[in-house]
Design a protein around this motif. Structure first.
Motif, PDB file in Angstrom:
ATOM      1  N   SER A   1       0.851  -1.195   0.000  1.00 21.13           N
ATOM      2  CA  SER A   1       0.000   0.000   0.000  1.00 21.13           C
ATOM      3  C   SER A   1       0.889   1.248   0.000  1.00 21.13           C
ATOM      4  N   LYS A   2       0.283   2.426  -0.026  1.00 24.19           N
ATOM      5  CA  LYS A   2       1.049   3.673  -0.031  1.00 24.19           C
ATOM      6  C   LYS A   2       1.871   3.840   1.231  1.00 24.19           C
ATOM      7  N   THR A   3       1.408   3.262   2.325  1.00 18.93           N
ATOM      8  CA  THR A   3       2.133   3.352   3.595  1.00 18.93           C
ATOM      9  C   THR A   3       3.064   2.168   3.810  1.00 18.93           C
ATOM     10  N   LYS A   4       3.341   1.424   2.728  1.00 20.59           N
ATOM     11  CA  LYS A   4       4.284   0.287   2.736  1.00 20.59           C
ATOM     12  C   LYS A   4       3.807  -0.876   3.604  1.00 20.59           C
TER      13      LYS A   4
END
Length: 192
Positions: free
Chosen positions: A117-120
């Motif tokens: 995801s965008k937050t890894k």
């Protein structure tokens, strides 16, 4: 001039604050009273802890202050050393047990890829449906052979064929039940 007179009280300089408004408030004090009975408080805390431990489904932690947990004397340790040596030899010959709930992961490289995801974080999500009666776990951001991922998850989670499905329209794998920690552990073990 008649217009300026009604404004005169508003233009007057403000006076110094009244003394009772600037006085510090001592009504609330966070200091501990000098005559606090600490022994009574300790006894009350111990009683509450005993009640909560008896209500808990988890076994209680051993209390190191009880006499049953005091270190044994030297005469007892000499007697137990001989029995420990025999037990250590028996343990050395045994094979460690691997539970059937965690099958071995094949070492071949996976035929699929799970993006982050965008937050890894891993894209594993849980959901409630049908008024909270249906629990589902979703694995998103998948590319490649989704059937291979489905089969590996099925063997890892010990689920039936109908419990793990592939939504080809959205490219997600849907697992029946809340299995987020197990799926994240599986994906981390696979290198994602």
């Amino acid at each position: 001039m008649s217009r300026i007179q009604p404004l005169r009280p508003l233009l007057r300089a403000f006076a110094a604050p009244r003394p009772f408004l600037s006085r510090p408030s001592v009504r609330y004090n966070s200091a501990i009273p000098a005559a606090a009975p600490t022994s009574q408080r300790a006894a009350d805390l111990a009683a509450v802890e005993a009640v909560t431990e008896s209500d808990s489904a988890q076994p209680g932690a051993p209390d190191p202050l009880r006499p049953s947990h005091v270190a044994p004397s030297k005469s007892k340790t000499l007697k137990t050393n001989a029995s420990q040596k025999v037990a250590d030899k028996a343990k050395a010959n045994t094979v460690p047990f691997t539970p059937a709930t965690q099958p071995q992961i094949p070492l071949t490289p996976p035929l699929y890829h799970v993006g982050r995801s965008k937050t890894k974080n891993l894209p594993v999500y849980t959901d409630y449906k049908r008024g909270g009666n249906l629990h589902q776990t979703y694995v998103r951001k998948l590319t490649g052979d989704l059937q291979a991922l489905r089969d590996e998850l099925q063997s890892w989670l010990q689920k039936k064929d109908a419990d793990i499905t592939i939504n080809t329209l959205t490219g997600m794998v849907v697992v029946k039940g809340h299995c987020k920690p197990q799926i994240e552990e599986f994906l981390k073990a696979r290198g994602f």
